[in-house]
Scaffold this motif. Structure first.
Motif, PDB file in Angstrom:
ATOM      1  N   PRO A 148     -18.204  -9.676 -33.372  1.00 54.77           N
ATOM      2  CA  PRO A 148     -19.445  -9.758 -34.161  1.00 54.77           C
ATOM      3  C   PRO A 148     -19.609  -8.469 -34.950  1.00 54.77           C
ATOM      4  CG  PRO A 148     -19.808 -10.486 -31.903  1.00 54.77           C
ATOM      5  CD  PRO A 148     -18.431  -9.885 -31.938  1.00 54.77           C
ATOM      6  N   MET A 149     -20.172  -8.536 -36.145  1.00 52.98           N
ATOM      7  CA  MET A 149     -20.267  -7.364 -37.000  1.00 52.98           C
ATOM      8  C   MET A 149     -21.042  -6.220 -36.347  1.00 52.98           C
ATOM      9  SD  MET A 149     -18.360  -7.928 -39.531  1.00 52.98           S
ATOM     10  CE  MET A 149     -18.785  -6.434 -40.418  1.00 52.98           C
ATOM     11  N   PHE A 150     -21.980  -6.536 -35.459  1.00 50.93           N
ATOM     12  CA  PHE A 150     -22.724  -5.479 -34.787  1.00 50.93           C
ATOM     13  C   PHE A 150     -21.777  -4.566 -34.012  1.00 50.93           C
ATOM     14  CE2 PHE A 150     -24.662  -3.847 -30.885  1.00 50.93           C
ATOM     15  CZ  PHE A 150     -25.675  -3.066 -31.416  1.00 50.93           C
ATOM     16  N   TYR A 151     -20.838  -5.167 -33.259  1.00 52.78           N
ATOM     17  CA  TYR A 151     -19.877  -4.361 -32.499  1.00 52.78           C
ATOM     18  C   TYR A 151     -18.756  -3.856 -33.402  1.00 52.78           C
ATOM     19  CZ  TYR A 151     -22.296  -6.339 -28.487  1.00 52.78           C
ATOM     20  OH  TYR A 151     -23.262  -6.711 -27.590  1.00 52.78           O
ATOM     21  N   GLY A 152     -18.417  -4.640 -34.407  1.00 55.27           N
ATOM     22  CA  GLY A 152     -17.360  -4.216 -35.324  1.00 55.27           C
ATOM     23  C   GLY A 152     -17.693  -2.929 -36.043  1.00 55.27           C
ATOM     24  N   GLN A 153     -18.953  -2.779 -36.471  1.00 57.18           N
ATOM     25  CA  GLN A 153     -19.331  -1.555 -37.185  1.00 57.18           C
ATOM     26  C   GLN A 153     -19.291  -0.332 -36.278  1.00 57.18           C
ATOM     27  OE1 GLN A 153     -23.369  -2.012 -38.532  1.00 57.18           O
ATOM     28  NE2 GLN A 153     -24.213  -2.201 -36.465  1.00 57.18           N
ATOM     29  N   LEU A 154     -19.399  -0.541 -34.967  1.00 61.51           N
ATOM     30  CA  LEU A 154     -19.369   0.587 -34.040  1.00 61.51           C
ATOM     31  C   LEU A 154     -17.971   1.199 -33.906  1.00 61.51           C
ATOM     32  CD1 LEU A 154     -21.675  -0.690 -31.131  1.00 61.51           C
ATOM     33  CD2 LEU A 154     -22.290   0.742 -33.094  1.00 61.51           C
ATOM     34  N   ILE A 155     -16.950   0.396 -34.144  1.00 64.07           N
ATOM     35  CA  ILE A 155     -15.588   0.922 -33.977  1.00 64.07           C
ATOM     36  C   ILE A 155     -14.994   1.417 -35.290  1.00 64.07           C
ATOM     37  CG2 ILE A 155     -15.198  -0.611 -31.998  1.00 64.07           C
ATOM     38  CD1 ILE A 155     -13.346  -2.277 -33.803  1.00 64.07           C
ATOM     39  N   GLU A 156     -15.689   1.209 -36.388  1.00 69.45           N
ATOM     40  CA  GLU A 156     -15.186   1.686 -37.675  1.00 69.45           C
ATOM     41  C   GLU A 156     -15.168   3.218 -37.699  1.00 69.45           C
ATOM     42  OE1 GLU A 156     -17.503  -0.053 -40.730  1.00 69.45           O
ATOM     43  OE2 GLU A 156     -16.554  -2.022 -40.593  1.00 69.45           O
ATOM     44  N   GLY A 157     -14.137   3.769 -38.277  1.00 69.22           N
ATOM     45  CA  GLY A 157     -14.013   5.222 -38.367  1.00 69.22           C
ATOM     46  C   GLY A 157     -13.269   5.849 -37.208  1.00 69.22           C
ATOM     47  N   TYR A 158     -12.966   5.059 -36.167  1.00 66.29           N
ATOM     48  CA  TYR A 158     -12.215   5.583 -35.021  1.00 66.29           C
ATOM     49  C   TYR A 158     -10.713   5.395 -35.253  1.00 66.29           C
ATOM     50  CZ  TYR A 158     -16.367   6.150 -32.079  1.00 66.29           C
ATOM     51  OH  TYR A 158     -17.569   6.561 -31.548  1.00 66.29           O
ATOM     52  N   ASP A 159      -9.939   6.238 -34.592  1.00 64.67           N
ATOM     53  CA  ASP A 159      -8.487   6.135 -34.667  1.00 64.67           C
ATOM     54  C   ASP A 159      -8.030   5.049 -33.693  1.00 64.67           C
ATOM     55  OD1 ASP A 159      -5.785   6.374 -34.848  1.00 64.67           O
ATOM     56  OD2 ASP A 159      -5.661   8.425 -34.049  1.00 64.67           O
ATOM     57  N   LEU A 160      -7.889   3.832 -34.195  1.00 66.41           N
ATOM     58  CA  LEU A 160      -7.537   2.704 -33.340  1.00 66.41           C
ATOM     59  C   LEU A 160      -6.048   2.643 -33.026  1.00 66.41           C
ATOM     60  CD1 LEU A 160      -9.863  -0.010 -34.911  1.00 66.41           C
ATOM     61  CD2 LEU A 160     -10.216   1.289 -32.801  1.00 66.41           C
ATOM     62  N   THR A 161      -5.282   3.637 -33.504  1.00 62.75           N
ATOM     63  CA  THR A 161      -3.890   3.735 -33.080  1.00 62.75           C
ATOM     64  C   THR A 161      -3.798   4.328 -31.681  1.00 62.75           C
ATOM     65  OG1 THR A 161      -3.552   5.946 -34.011  1.00 62.75           O
ATOM     66  CG2 THR A 161      -3.143   4.064 -35.456  1.00 62.75           C
ATOM     67  N   LYS A 162      -4.858   5.025 -31.270  1.00 58.16           N
ATOM     68  CA  LYS A 162      -4.890   5.661 -29.951  1.00 58.16           C
ATOM     69  C   LYS A 162      -6.004   5.116 -29.064  1.00 58.16           C
ATOM     70  CE  LYS A 162      -1.599   8.697 -30.872  1.00 58.16           C
ATOM     71  NZ  LYS A 162      -0.299   8.693 -30.168  1.00 58.16           N
ATOM     72  N   LYS A 163      -7.167   4.860 -29.664  1.00 62.14           N
ATOM     73  CA  LYS A 163      -8.320   4.431 -28.881  1.00 62.14           C
ATOM     74  C   LYS A 163      -8.374   2.909 -28.775  1.00 62.14           C
ATOM     75  CE  LYS A 163     -11.458   8.336 -29.618  1.00 62.14           C
ATOM     76  NZ  LYS A 163     -11.734   8.539 -28.184  1.00 62.14           N
ATOM     77  N   THR A 164      -9.038   2.424 -27.717  1.00 60.93           N
ATOM     78  CA  THR A 164      -9.220   0.995 -27.516  1.00 60.93           C
ATOM     79  C   THR A 164     -10.679   0.625 -27.721  1.00 60.93           C
ATOM     80  OG1 THR A 164      -9.687   1.212 -25.143  1.00 60.93           O
ATOM     81  CG2 THR A 164      -7.357   0.990 -25.808  1.00 60.93           C
ATOM     82  N   ILE A 165     -10.909  -0.652 -27.955  1.00 56.83           N
ATOM     83  CA  ILE A 165     -12.280  -1.130 -28.112  1.00 56.83           C
ATOM     84  C   ILE A 165     -13.069  -0.853 -26.840  1.00 56.83           C
ATOM     85  CG2 ILE A 165     -13.713  -3.170 -28.495  1.00 56.83           C
ATOM     86  CD1 ILE A 165     -11.381  -4.339 -30.116  1.00 56.83           C
ATOM     87  N   TYR A 166     -12.460  -1.132 -25.693  1.00 58.10           N
ATOM     88  CA  TYR A 166     -13.118  -0.850 -24.412  1.00 58.10           C
ATOM     89  C   TYR A 166     -13.569   0.605 -24.350  1.00 58.10           C
ATOM     90  CZ  TYR A 166     -11.876  -5.131 -21.815  1.00 58.10           C
ATOM     91  OH  TYR A 166     -11.779  -6.416 -21.340  1.00 58.10           O
ATOM     92  N   GLY A 167     -12.641   1.506 -24.644  1.00 61.27           N
ATOM     93  CA  GLY A 167     -12.933   2.929 -24.518  1.00 61.27           C
ATOM     94  C   GLY A 167     -14.047   3.377 -25.445  1.00 61.27           C
ATOM     95  N   ILE A 168     -14.023   2.923 -26.694  1.00 73.07           N
ATOM     96  CA  ILE A 168     -15.044   3.329 -27.670  1.00 73.07           C
ATOM     97  C   ILE A 168     -16.420   2.844 -27.243  1.00 73.07           C
ATOM     98  CG2 ILE A 168     -15.844   3.045 -30.043  1.00 73.07           C
ATOM     99  CD1 ILE A 168     -12.849   2.773 -30.831  1.00 73.07           C
ATOM    100  N   LEU A 169     -16.517   1.547 -26.921  1.00 72.04           N
ATOM    101  CA  LEU A 169     -17.828   0.982 -26.610  1.00 72.04           C
ATOM    102  C   LEU A 169     -18.387   1.535 -25.298  1.00 72.04           C
ATOM    103  CD1 LEU A 169     -17.375  -2.754 -27.672  1.00 72.04           C
ATOM    104  CD2 LEU A 169     -18.354  -0.861 -28.969  1.00 72.04           C
ATOM    105  N   GLU A 170     -17.534   1.698 -24.304  1.00 70.93           N
ATOM    106  CA  GLU A 170     -18.030   2.164 -23.009  1.00 70.93           C
ATOM    107  C   GLU A 170     -18.321   3.658 -23.001  1.00 70.93           C
ATOM    108  OE1 GLU A 170     -16.332  -1.067 -19.811  1.00 70.93           O
ATOM    109  OE2 GLU A 170     -15.128   0.738 -20.112  1.00 70.93           O
ATOM    110  N   GLN A 171     -17.440   4.446 -23.568  1.00 66.34           N
ATOM    111  CA  GLN A 171     -17.582   5.900 -23.485  1.00 66.34           C
ATOM    112  C   GLN A 171     -18.548   6.469 -24.526  1.00 66.34           C
ATOM    113  OE1 GLN A 171     -13.566   7.466 -23.685  1.00 66.34           O
ATOM    114  NE2 GLN A 171     -12.852   6.029 -22.115  1.00 66.34           N
TER     115      GLN A 171
END
Length: 263
Positions: A148-171
């Motif tokens: 959903p775009m609400f969660y999608g916008q939260l992960i924008e700008g992160y280095d997703l080559t190293k970080k995971t969705i789990y890690g970004i949202l939880e931490q």
């Protein structure tokens, strides 16, 4: 094979066997020639052969059964998936270094099936994220994830080559991933997926559909992960409680583990 001068004989023999294992000439759980056969092949003493085999055993490449001989060891790493984990955690437990390549990340319209899983209106736009997932630099899986775009916008700008969705949202946002619903099935690779995984179109893949949920069973993302079957298989173990009969059907799942090929 003629042994060379100046290099310990047991070392040359262990190198020769190691090459055979790594090339696939000797398969997992295949019985190696006997000590006597190696002795005659290389024209050395049995002590020399035993030293070579001991070297390979110390390297965890073979295992030896008393009275049966030496066998090629399955050196793929195990870890449990009874607990909810992400790709980086899976790789860490397997003793491998995880990395990812982002192939696609953009808002998109999707089928009504996906919006229904995400509990969105049928006309809602979602964020699609396609990633090649690697272990020790080797392509292992390909993910297609819809958020959903609400969660999608939260992960924008992160280095997703190293970080995971789990890690970004939880931490970073204190949004816990509390539940995952899985479905596992076989599927043939499309040209798109096959190209990124380095396999042929139509090759068999292990597909895992996963819906991840947060508090209140609110969907965070729906994902299709395509595993290369030469890199990973699943093993499970069920354990019957003492005093129960098999006919009772009381065989709770104790372990559900992917096994990754580290070669």
């Amino acid at each position: 094979m003629m042994l060379k001068e100046g290099i310990p004989r047991h070392e040359q023999i262990s190198n020769w066997i190691r090459d055979k294992i790594e090339s696939g000439d000797y398969k997992i759980d295949e019985k190696l020639p006997s000590e006597n056969e190696f002795k005659e092949q290389f024209e050395v003493s049995r002590v020399t052969v035993r030293r070579a085999l001991q070297t390979l055993q110390n390297e965890d490449l073979i295992y030896r059964c008393q009275g049966l001989g030496s066998f090629v060891k399955d050196n793929r790493s195990h870890q449990t998936l009874v607990q909810l984990t992400d790709f980086v955690e899976d790789m860490r437990r397997a003793g491998m270094e995880a990395s990812s390549t982002v192939i696609r990340m953009e808002p998109t319209n999707v089928s009504e099936y996906i919006t229904s899983l995400l509990k969105l209106d049928a006309d809602k736009t979602v964020l699609r994220l396609d990633r090649l997932r690697m272990g020790d630099g080797k392509p292992i899986a390909f993910d297609i994830t819809w958020l959903p775009m609400f969660y999608g916008q939260l992960i924008e700008g992160y280095d997703l080559t190293k970080k995971t969705i789990y890690g970004i949202l939880e931490q970073d946002y204190d949004i816990p991933i509390e539940k995952g619903c899985y479905r596992i099935e076989a599927e043939n690779a499309t040209d798109y997926v096959a190209t990124h995984l380095g396999i042929n179109e139509g090759d068999a893949l292990l597909l895992i559909d996963r819906l991840s949920l947060t508090v209140g069973e609110k969907p965070i993302y729906y994902q299709k992960r395509y595993y290369r079957t030469d890199c990973m298989v699943y093993e499970l173990m069920a354990e019957r409680k003492p005093g129960t009969k098999t006919s009772d059907g009381n065989m709770p799942l104790k372990e559900f583990a992917p096994v990754f090929n580290k070669e």
